[in-house]
Design an enzyme around this catalytic site. Structure first.
Site, mmCIF file in Angstrom:
data_model
loop_
_atom_site.group_PDB
_atom_site.id
_atom_site.type_symbol
_atom_site.label_atom_id
_atom_site.label_comp_id
_atom_site.label_asym_id
_atom_site.label_seq_id
_atom_site.Cartn_x
_atom_site.Cartn_y
_atom_site.Cartn_z
ATOM 1 N N GLU A 62 0.826 -1.213 0.000
ATOM 2 C CA GLU A 62 0.000 0.000 0.000
ATOM 3 C C GLU A 62 0.858 1.261 0.000
ATOM 4 O O GLU A 62 0.512 2.258 -0.633
ATOM 5 C CB GLU A 62 -0.973 0.018 1.176
ATOM 6 C CG GLU A 62 -1.888 1.217 1.110
ATOM 7 C CD GLU A 62 -3.223 1.033 1.796
ATOM 8 O OE1 GLU A 62 -3.930 2.051 1.937
ATOM 9 O OE2 GLU A 62 -3.575 -0.088 2.184
ATOM 10 N N THR A 63 1.986 1.223 0.678
ATOM 11 C CA THR A 63 2.896 2.371 0.683
ATOM 12 C C THR A 63 3.382 2.682 -0.728
ATOM 13 O O THR A 63 3.336 3.837 -1.176
ATOM 14 C CB THR A 63 4.102 2.095 1.607
ATOM 15 O OG1 THR A 63 3.626 1.898 2.948
ATOM 16 C CG2 THR A 63 5.107 3.233 1.564
#
Length: 142
Positions: A62-63
Site C-alpha cells: 500500500e505504501t
C-alpha cells in the site's frame, strides 16, 4: 496533471514516530510516474512463527501503490486507499523484501496499481492490487 517525483518532498509533517513506514523501516528507493520501488526488512516485521507477516507485506504494497497514485494525483487531488487485495505466494524468512508498483489504470477519480514483492533471491512473495480514490479535498488529520 502529474507532478515531478522530485517535487514530492513536502509531505504533511507528522511526527516521525507516527509514520508506519518508519516503524517498519520501509525505504522508497526510486520514484517515477511509471513505477515506484521500495524495500522492507524481514527482521522486525515477522509473525510469531518467524515468517514475514502478511500484514507487513500489505503495508509495503500500500505504501508503494499509494505513493505512485500520489505522483499522478497531487497536487489537485488527494489519493486515499479504497481497496487492497494481496495474494501471498511464498514466505520470506530473512533479508529484505523488495516491491515494485506499476500503474494498471490512472484516471481522474481513481487509480489502480499492481505491486509485486520479491525476496532477495528474486522469488515472488506477494502480488497486490491497490485501488485509490482521488479526493478533491485533503483528508482531515487530527
Amino acid at each position: 496533471m502529474p507532478i515531478n517525483p522530485a517535487d514530492l518532498t513536502d509531505i504533511p509533517s507528522l511526527a516521525a514516530a507516527e509514520l508506519l513506514t518508519n516503524r517498519m523501516d520501509i525505504e522508497i528507493t526510486s520514484m517515477t510516474l511509471e513505477e515506484v520501488a521500495g524495500r522492507m526488512p524481514v527482521t522486525g516485521n515477522r509473525q510469531p512463527y518467524g515468517l514475514l507477516h502478511g500484514g507487513a507485506s500489505a503495508v509495503l504494497a500500500e505504501t508503494l501503490g499509494s505513493t505512485l497514485s500520489a505522483l499522478h494525483a497531487l497536487p489537485e487531488r488527494f489519493p486515499v486507499g479504497l481497496e487492497l487485495a494481496c495474494t501471498h505466494h511464498r514466505a520470506a524468512t530473512e533479508g529484505w523484501v523488495t516491491g515494485v508498483a506499476r500503474p494498471l489504470h490512472v484516471g481522474r477519480s481513481t487509480s489502480t496499481t499492481e505491486i509485486v514483492l520479491t525476496d532477495e533471491q528474486g522469488r515472488r512473495t506477494c502480488t497486490a492490487k491497490l485501488t485509490c480514490l482521488h479526493r478533491d479535498t485533503p483528508p482531515r488529520i487530527g
